[in-house]
Design a protein around this motif. Sequence first.
Motif, mmCIF file in Angstrom:
data_model
loop_
_atom_site.group_PDB
_atom_site.id
_atom_site.type_symbol
_atom_site.label_atom_id
_atom_site.label_comp_id
_atom_site.label_asym_id
_atom_site.label_seq_id
_atom_site.Cartn_x
_atom_site.Cartn_y
_atom_site.Cartn_z
ATOM 1 N N GLY A 80 0.752 -1.108 -0.172
ATOM 2 C CA GLY A 80 -0.184 0.143 0.057
ATOM 3 C C GLY A 80 0.612 1.162 0.080
ATOM 4 O O GLY A 80 1.559 1.376 -1.017
ATOM 5 N N LYS A 81 0.552 2.143 1.074
ATOM 6 C CA LYS A 81 1.233 3.485 1.098
ATOM 7 C C LYS A 81 2.758 3.222 1.321
ATOM 8 O O LYS A 81 3.226 2.494 2.082
ATOM 9 N N MET A 82 3.487 4.118 0.681
ATOM 10 C CA MET A 82 5.044 4.121 0.557
ATOM 11 C C MET A 82 5.375 5.820 0.672
ATOM 12 O O MET A 82 5.780 6.163 -0.633
ATOM 13 N N ALA A 83 5.257 6.243 1.596
ATOM 14 C CA ALA A 83 5.926 7.706 1.680
ATOM 15 C C ALA A 83 6.718 8.285 2.786
ATOM 16 O O ALA A 83 6.803 7.851 3.778
ATOM 17 N N CYS A 84 7.697 9.056 2.448
ATOM 18 C CA CYS A 84 8.501 9.706 3.393
ATOM 19 C C CYS A 84 8.737 11.051 2.887
ATOM 20 O O CYS A 84 9.255 11.402 1.886
ATOM 21 N N SER A 85 8.936 12.009 3.908
ATOM 22 C CA SER A 85 9.146 13.229 3.596
ATOM 23 C C SER A 85 10.022 13.887 4.966
ATOM 24 O O SER A 85 9.738 13.421 6.037
ATOM 25 N N VAL A 86 10.766 14.888 4.612
ATOM 26 C CA VAL A 86 11.533 15.480 5.576
ATOM 27 C C VAL A 86 11.692 16.915 5.647
ATOM 28 O O VAL A 86 11.838 17.598 4.413
#
Length: 427
Positions: A80-86
């Motif tokens: 499903g979801k696969m997100a990363c922010s910095v």
Amino acid sequence: MHKILSFLVFIPLLGFGQVEQGRLTVEKLCSPAFHGRGYVNGGDSLAASFIADEFGKMGCKFFRDSPFQTFRFPVNTFPGKMACSVNGKTLVPGKEFVVDPSCPAYFADSLKIYRISVDELFNGKKLKNKISEAAMSGSKGGIGFAFHFSLWKGDTLKKAQELAKTLGQSMPVIELVDTKFTWSVSQEQNRFALLQVQSSALDASLDEWIFRVRVEAKMINHTAKNVIAYVPAKKKSKKYFVFSAHYDHLGRMGQETYFPGGNDNASGTALLLEMARYYASNPAEVNVVFMAFAGEEVGLLGSHYYTENPIFPLKEIQFLFNLDIMGSGEEGVTVVNATLFPEQFETLKSINEKQQFLPKVASRGAAANSDHYFFTQKGVPAFFMYTMGPNKHYHDVYDTYEELSFNKFNGIYQLLVDFEKVVCWKR
Ligand SMILES: [Zn+2]
């Protein structure tokens, strides 16, 4: 009219050799419709059906009326979801970050990440202070630690890795990476998240790194299929020559990112199909079998299952030729198990020297690095051949159809046909 028509039809067919057909197969297997031939959206099963259909269309036969041999294994998946922010900047999955294959589901809105320096690594007091500072920070979004392993060597690296492992048992860990990612498959899930992030994607000058992470992960008990077909010998024979190649790859890391596995091993699968096409119209002195294995990337699971559950006696296999990474060849090929079977290796080399199919046929010893391995363990004479060339994409999102040169696809095809003839004639 008739003559002109047949002329028109015939011309394009003339130029349509093994490599052109091989390209079409690889392009197809690498397309998003096959989901990286892994464990999300049934990617590997779709590939299995495609391969079985191809074998059938060529007129190959199936043992016990079925091309499939099924088996099961647990595997961690990212469906499903696969997100990363910095600090508000979104990172690109597969290119700027990957999750460790054993990463569990993990959601955090403001994960505060502390960086560990060499100074802290070797100063027990400083390290303790840093960890308690982090623990006391009261960050509601949770805390984690970042390590930049590639800055370190020897004892420093060892110490950093040990610390990362210890911390990783109770909190998320971020590994900063300067080289391309090399992804894989895991059969288990860790308790805490582990992410790899390209250091160039992060701003080291900022005091604070706040991560937002969305990772869906799920352990499943997966059913996979080996796909097996054969062409009977010209005159009835008990002997077999086997070509094998794994068709599975790493699959999807979230719904938007997949690993196409062009070189590894859509290329070998394509060559396997071309070998089948050849023998379907040119039967040999022995039965020629084509085994497309599943579960290789998880640890040679398909070929291991086969050697434990063979369809015909393993001792009747004259020789097995495993094909993995067949997409280049500018610098020739390497043959694993060459030193174990020197006579067959000499045969292979001398055919190549005479015919000049490939610039080099290099020798290598035994290695448990592809599907020939468990056959060798059971006493089956086998080679594993892979191509060498400028293409170094491996287990990453860049291992695409477009990156393959197919430089020696035809040459390898011809070498294999000749090799099978000599080996099976000599028996
Ligand atoms: Zn492979």
